[in-house]
Design a protein around this motif. Structure first.
Motif, PDB file in Angstrom:
ATOM      1  N   THR A   2      53.245  13.377  31.066  1.00  0.00           N
ATOM      2  CA  THR A   2      52.729  14.553  31.770  1.00  0.00           C
ATOM      3  C   THR A   2      53.713  15.036  32.821  1.00  0.00           C
ATOM      4  O   THR A   2      53.813  16.239  33.070  1.00  0.00           O
ATOM      5  N   GLY A   3      54.458  14.120  33.429  1.00  0.00           N
ATOM      6  CA  GLY A   3      55.490  14.522  34.375  1.00  0.00           C
ATOM      7  C   GLY A   3      56.587  15.334  33.695  1.00  0.00           C
ATOM      8  O   GLY A   3      57.092  16.311  34.250  1.00  0.00           O
ATOM      9  N   LEU A   4      56.961  14.937  32.478  1.00  0.00           N
ATOM     10  CA  LEU A   4      57.963  15.685  31.726  1.00  0.00           C
ATOM     11  C   LEU A   4      57.453  17.061  31.331  1.00  0.00           C
ATOM     12  O   LEU A   4      58.175  18.060  31.402  1.00  0.00           O
ATOM     13  N   VAL A   5      56.214  17.118  30.886  1.00  0.00           N
ATOM     14  CA  VAL A   5      55.639  18.387  30.428  1.00  0.00           C
ATOM     15  C   VAL A   5      55.406  19.340  31.595  1.00  0.00           C
ATOM     16  O   VAL A   5      55.538  20.555  31.443  1.00  0.00           O
ATOM     17  N   HIS A   6      55.094  18.798  32.763  1.00  0.00           N
ATOM     18  CA  HIS A   6      54.837  19.668  33.912  1.00  0.00           C
ATOM     19  C   HIS A   6      56.115  20.133  34.598  1.00  0.00           C
ATOM     20  O   HIS A   6      56.079  21.081  35.387  1.00  0.00           O
ATOM     21  N   GLY A   7      57.235  19.524  34.293  1.00  0.00           N
ATOM     22  CA  GLY A   7      58.504  19.956  34.880  1.00  0.00           C
ATOM     23  C   GLY A   7      59.063  21.170  34.161  1.00  0.00           C
ATOM     24  O   GLY A   7      58.755  21.431  32.995  1.00  0.00           O
ATOM     25  N   PRO A   8      59.903  21.937  34.835  1.00  0.00           N
ATOM     26  CA  PRO A   8      60.443  23.162  34.221  1.00  0.00           C
ATOM     27  C   PRO A   8      61.333  22.882  33.009  1.00  0.00           C
ATOM     28  O   PRO A   8      61.286  23.633  32.032  1.00  0.00           O
ATOM     29  N   ILE A   9      62.112  21.824  33.047  1.00  0.00           N
ATOM     30  CA  ILE A   9      62.994  21.526  31.909  1.00  0.00           C
ATOM     31  C   ILE A   9      62.166  21.119  30.694  1.00  0.00           C
ATOM     32  O   ILE A   9      62.460  21.529  29.567  1.00  0.00           O
ATOM     33  N   GLY A  10      61.124  20.342  30.901  1.00  0.00           N
ATOM     34  CA  GLY A  10      60.242  19.950  29.798  1.00  0.00           C
ATOM     35  C   GLY A  10      59.543  21.142  29.176  1.00  0.00           C
ATOM     36  O   GLY A  10      59.404  21.235  27.954  1.00  0.00           O
ATOM     37  N   ARG A  11      59.119  22.071  30.012  1.00  0.00           N
ATOM     38  CA  ARG A  11      58.452  23.268  29.502  1.00  0.00           C
ATOM     39  C   ARG A  11      59.409  24.145  28.706  1.00  0.00           C
ATOM     40  O   ARG A  11      59.057  24.675  27.652  1.00  0.00           O
TER      41      ARG A  11
END
Length: 115
Positions: A49-58
């Protein structure tokens, strides 16, 4: 000389094909086999969830989804043209294929913004 939008669609096709060939199989292997079967210890829920909520993950998720959809759209369009010989429906098929890819891309943007 008549101008055409074909180079734009071929660029999206090529970028989507590259993403689909290199990134999607790795994601499918990790999330579909390696993590569930315990071959590799999967990341924690908080990490994902930390990856998905970050701008690079998105941006990464949007690129994978959107470019893969435009790759599909271009491939499906020419499959219909060549396989079913429906070149007389050029505009309708192009609108269906690229419109579907655009709608899915917009939906992905909306979902990723709401996260």
């Amino acid at each position: 000389m008549k101008r055409t939008s074909e180079p734009f669609w071929w660029t999206l096709f090529g970028a989507g094909g590259t993403i689909s060939a290199f990134v999607v199989p790795v994601l499918l292997f990790l999330t579909g086999l390696a993590f569930p079967l315990g071959w590799i210890d999967g990341p924690s829920y908080e990490r994902i969830t930390g990856l998905v909520h970050g701008p690079i993950g998105r941006i990464f998720l949007l690129a994978v989804i959107s470019l893969s959809m435009f790759h599909w759209a271009h491939r499906f369009r020419f499959t219909l043209y060549d396989g079913l010989q429906i070149k007389h429906l050029n505009v309708l098929v192009a609108l269906f294929c690229y419109g579907t890819a655009a709608i899915v891309s917009v939906a992905a943007v909306v979902v990723l913004i709401r996260l």
